[in-house]
Scaffold this motif. Structure first.
Motif, short mmCIF file in Angstrom:
data_model
loop_
_atom_site.label_atom_id
_atom_site.label_comp_id
_atom_site.label_asym_id
_atom_site.label_seq_id
_atom_site.Cartn_x
_atom_site.Cartn_y
_atom_site.Cartn_z
N CYS A 150 0.85 -1.20 0.00
CA CYS A 150 0.00 0.00 0.00
C CYS A 150 0.88 1.25 0.00
CB CYS A 150 -0.95 -0.02 1.19
SG CYS A 150 -2.34 1.11 0.98
N GLY A 151 1.86 1.24 -0.89
CA GLY A 151 2.75 2.40 -1.03
C GLY A 151 2.24 3.34 -2.10
N VAL A 152 3.16 3.87 -2.90
CA VAL A 152 2.81 4.88 -3.91
C VAL A 152 1.75 4.34 -4.88
CG1 VAL A 152 3.71 6.29 -5.79
CG2 VAL A 152 5.09 5.91 -3.74
N VAL A 197 -3.78 7.26 1.55
CA VAL A 197 -5.19 7.06 1.32
C VAL A 197 -5.77 6.39 2.56
CG1 VAL A 197 -4.87 4.75 0.33
CG2 VAL A 197 -6.82 6.13 -0.39
N ALA A 198 -7.04 6.66 2.82
CA ALA A 198 -7.67 6.07 3.99
C ALA A 198 -8.05 4.62 3.69
CB ALA A 198 -8.92 6.87 4.36
N VAL A 199 -7.47 3.69 4.43
CA VAL A 199 -7.84 2.28 4.28
C VAL A 199 -8.47 1.86 5.61
CG1 VAL A 199 -7.03 -0.03 3.73
CG2 VAL A 199 -5.77 1.95 2.89
N PRO A 200 -9.69 1.27 5.56
CA PRO A 200 -10.31 0.84 6.81
C PRO A 200 -9.36 -0.08 7.58
CG PRO A 200 -11.82 0.60 4.96
CD PRO A 200 -10.51 1.01 4.38
N GLU A 201 -9.17 0.21 8.86
CA GLU A 201 -8.29 -0.58 9.73
C GLU A 201 -8.53 -2.08 9.59
OE1 GLU A 201 -5.87 -0.09 12.09
OE2 GLU A 201 -5.74 1.98 11.38
N SER A 202 -9.83 -2.41 9.48
CA SER A 202 -10.20 -3.83 9.48
C SER A 202 -9.66 -4.58 8.26
CB SER A 202 -11.72 -3.97 9.50
OG SER A 202 -12.25 -3.34 8.34
#
Lengths: 429, 429
Positions: A12-14, A54-59
Motif C-alpha cells: 500500500c505504497g505509492v 489514502v484512507a484504508v479501513p483498519e479492518s
C-alpha cells in the motif's frame, strides 16, 4: 449483476494507495464494466498504524500477507510490493489456490518469469510492469498477435530520462542532475536500479519475450547505465545534432533466427521522435512487418498512472473470472536464441585524445579498416595537446568495434579513448 | 493443437488481399499463437476472374457472399468490404449463425452500431476500423477500463493530413494538394468521404462511444471538412507559429455529464506533438484521469497496416472461440448525453477584412465583449483597403462565438469575415 469479486492487495505504497483510491472512487464504473462489484477484501502491509496516502479501513489491513492470499474467499490478488521475495512466494501461493494475479513486478517477471508463468492456473496480467500507464503489453500480446515484430526501441525508464534531459537542457553534470532528480522525487535515495540500467533491462526482457514469443530473462540483456555520461559527452552530442538517451532495444537479427536485447545510452538524432521525449516521460517504438512503425507515449511511472494500468488488468481478469475463462497465457513457442551483444550491429561514435602529429588520422583509420569497420565521418578538434579525433562509423558489429577500440588504446599516438557510444535511430522515422 | 478454425473473408481488395497474404505467410505463427490453424475457407468477391494483388485459389472464390457467411463450417467472418450494405446484412446473417465477426467497417459501426452489437452472439472485433494498425480500440476498451477518459484528440484521417501537410510545407492550394494526393494514391478519385470529414467523423463516433461507454453515432458528430482551407489560412497560421490539422475531438464536458464529439480543421501550436505528424500518418492523444496523457502514433491506413489490425483481432476471436468464451461486448452503460456543438468550449482565431478607420478595433472589441468572448491577442495587418484584424480569443462557447461572428458581419466597418478557426492544443502537452 453478479456477486462481488474479492480483491486482495499486497502493498500500500505509492501505487497501492492509488489502487485503493480508484477501487473506491470508481466503484460504480468498475462494477458496470466488469459485470460485478470489485470488493477490496484485504490489504497486506509491512507495518500497521503507519500514515498512508489514502484512507484504508483498519479492518482490511493485515501484516500476514500469506494468510491473505490463501484466504478461500479471495478471487484476485494484486501485487505491488515489488522485488523478488516475498512477492514470488506470495504470488505462487495465490496461484496454487487458483487466484488470478495482477502484478506490476518487473524484477520478478524478468528474473524468474518462467516459475510464475508455469504456476499460473488462472490469469497473470502485468501491464503495469512496463512503462506505467502506457498500453504496451496488451498491444504487443494481442493487437500485434497477427504480425511479425522486428524491433522494439524506446525509453522505458523515467528517472534516467529526467537526468539525461536535464544534462542536455542545462549542461549540468551527471551528479548535479541526479541530485535534482532525487530532490524532486524522480530518483530514489538509492538510485542504482535506475541509473545502472537494471530497471530498464528488466522491462526490455519482458518486452522482448512478448514481442518475439521467446523466453528472455534479465540475465540475457546487455546492460550499461548512464553513470559514465559526462557533461562533455552531452555537449559533444549536442554540437553534432544528437541527444543522448538511455534506450532499451529488442531486435530480431537480420536472418530472423535470433534476437538481441540491450539497454545502454545511445546518441539519437535530434529530429528523431524519441529525442523530443522530455523529463520523466517514456516512449516506445514498435516496428512490425505489416503494421509498420508504431509509437506509444506517456507517463512511464508514478502512482496514479501505474494504478491505471493495474486497474485495467483488474477489470480484464475479473471479466475472465466471471466468464470462467482465461486471457492469453505466456507465449514462448518461437524459442529464439538470444545472441550475445558482440553480434549486435549498429553505428558508433568514437572520440579519441590524440597527439597532433602528421599521419595520426592515417594510422587511426588503418586500425578501423583492419577490423572492417567503415568510417562515415571524422572530425579533428583542437590542436597540440588538446587534439581530439571524433569518428562516426557505418554499421558494424559490436565485436568488431570492441576490437577496434582495444587496438586504438595500444597506439602511442592515442593518449586516451575519451568515449565510445552507439548511434541509433538514424533511419528515417 | 485443435482442429482448424475456418475463416470466411468478405472482400479481396487492398486490405482483403493483405489478409490473405498474412494468413498464408504467417500460418505457422498464427496456429501457434491461437492454438489451432486458421484456415481460409472462402473469399467472397464482386467479380470472379479479376486480377488481384495476391494469389487466391480459384476454388475459394465465390460471388455468393450470403451463402459463404451462412455455411455451417465457417467459424469466423472477416468483413473488409466497407460501406453499409451489403456489409450489414452479411454480418447480421453471420451473427445469426453464431459466427465471430472481425470488421474494419467504420461507416457501418458509426451509423448503425446498435444493430450489429445487438445481433452479436459471439465476438465482434473492429480494431481495424479506426487508425489502421494503431492499437486504439483495445487500449481504450481494455487497458483503460479502470480509468476515466476525459478526452480523445487526434488525427485519424491520413488523406486530409497528407493534403494539409503538403499545403503547410509547400504553400500549395487545397486543389493542387488534393490532386497530388490523388496521383500518389493517398486520396480516392471521389475524395468526398475524406475531405468532407465523413471518414474522420465515423472514427470519432466509434472512439467516443468506447471512451465514454455511451452510444455515439455519426449523426451525433459535428463535422466540418477541409475544402474551405485556403493557402492564405495555412500561411497565416504558419506566421503565428501554428499549423492547421483536421482533428477529431471527443471530450467530456466540464461537469462530466455530457460529451461533445467533433471533427473540424483547427490550428494547433507548432510545438504540439500532433503538429509533427506528417504525410498520411495518424496520431491520437488519450487523456485519462489516472493515466494522464497517452499518445498513439502510426500508419493510419493502407493494406498491410489495416490487415495487421484485422489479424490481431482474428487471433483474439479465434482464441476466444477455442476457449468457448467471448471478449468484452459493447459497453454503453454510462449513457451520457451528446451535447450540441454550441456548448463546445474552445479558443478561436478570427480574421476580419476591415476598413482602416480610427475606432474600428474599439467597435469590433465591443461586439466580442457583448457576447462575453474575451480576446487574448489582436493584430492589425496591412493598411487602407487591405487592412485586416486578426484576433485570437480566450476559451468561449461555440454558440457565443457564432453569435459574435454574426454580429461582426452586420458591422459596416467589417468588409468580410475572412476566416474563423478553432485553436486547440494550447495546454502544455
Amino acid at each position: 449483476m453478479s456477486e462481488p469479486l474479492k480483491v486482495a492487495l499486497l502493498g500500500c505504497g505509492v501505487v497501492g494507495s492509488q489502487v485503493v483510491r480508484l477501487l473506491t472512487e470508481q466503484a460504480d464504473d468498475l462494477a458496470a464494466r466488469v459485470g460485478a462489484p470489485l470488493e477490496l477484501a484485504g490489504v497486506a502491509v509491512r507495518k500497521l498504524g503507519r500514515k498512508r496516502d489514502v484512507a484504508v479501513p483498519e479492518s482490511l489491513l493485515t501484516t500476514d500477507a500469506h494468510a491473505l492470499v490463501t484466504r478461500d474467499d479471495i478471487d484476485i490478488v494484486v501485487e505491488v510490493i515489488g522485488g523478488i521475495e516475498p512477492a514470488r512466494s506470495l504470488i505462487l501461493a495465490a496461484m496454487a489456490g487458483g487466484k488470478s494475479v495482477v502484478t506490476a513486478n518487473k524484477a520478478l517477471l524478468a528474473e524468474d518469469g518462467a516459475t510464475v508463468h508455469a504456476a499460473n492456473r488462472a490469469d497473470l496480467y502485468f501491464e503495469a510492469a512496463v512503462a506505467g500507464a502506457i498500453p504496451l503489453i496488451r498491444p504487443l500480446r494481442e493487437s500485434l498477435a497477427g504480425d511479425r515484430v522486428h524491433r522494439v526501441l524506446g525509453i522505458v525508464n523515467g528517472t534516467t530520462n529526467y537526468i539525461l534531459d536535464k544534462m542536455d537542457s542545462t549542461g549540468a553534470s551527471f551528479t548535479d542532475a541526479l541530485e535534482e532528480a532525487q530532490s524532486l522525487g524522480y530518483a530514489e535515495a538509492d538510485p542504482t536500479a535506475d541509473i545502472e540500467g537494471f530497471d530498464a533491462a528488466a522491462k526490455a526482457a519482458i518486452l522482448a519475450g512478448i514481442a518475439f514469443h521467446t523466453r528472455v530473462t534479465a540475465a540475457d540483456v546487455h546492460r550499461e547505465g548512464i553513470t559514465e555520461i559526462s557533461a562533455a559527452d552531452v555537449a559533444s552530442a549536442k554540437a553534432m545534432g544528437y541527444v543522448i538517451k538511455l534506450l532499451a532495444i529488442c531486435a530480431r537479427s537480420d536472418d530472423g533466427r535470433s534476437v538481441g536485447v540491450r539497454v545502454h545510452p545511445a546518441m539519437i538524432p535530434r529530429s528523431h521522435p524519441l529525442a523530443g521525449v522530455r523529463e520523466a516521460y517514456n516512449a516506445v517504438f514498435v516496428e512490425a512487418e505489416s503494421a509498420g512503425r508504431l509509437m506509444f507515449y506517456g507517463a512511464g511511472a508514478g502512482g496514479a498512472p501505474t494504478a491505471s494500468a493495474v486497474l485495467g488488468d483488474l477489470v480484464a481478469v475479473a471479466r475472465n473470472r466471471l466468464a470462467g475463462t482465461r486471457g492469453p497465457s505466456e507465449s514462448v513457442y518461437a524459442d529464439l536464441a538470444v545472441h550475445p551483444v558482440g553480434e549486435t550491429v549498429t553505428r558508433y561514435h568514437v572520440s579519441l585524445d590524440v597527439a597532433d602529429k602528421p599521419g595520426v588520422l592515417a594510422t587511426v583509420a588503418d586500425v578501423f579498416a583492419q577490423q572492417d569497420v567503415s568510417i562515415q565521418t571524422v572530425r579533428q578538434e583542437g590542436r597540440g595537446d588538446d587534439a581530439q579525433l571524433v569518428l562516426v562509423t557505418h554499421r558494424a558489429s559490436d565485436a568488431a568495434l570492441s576490437l577496434t577500440v582495444e587496438r586504438l588504446r595500444d597506439l602511442d599516438i592515442v593518449r586516451a579513448v575519451a568515449s565510445v557510444m552507439r548511434v541509433e535511430g538514424d533511419e528515417a522515422p
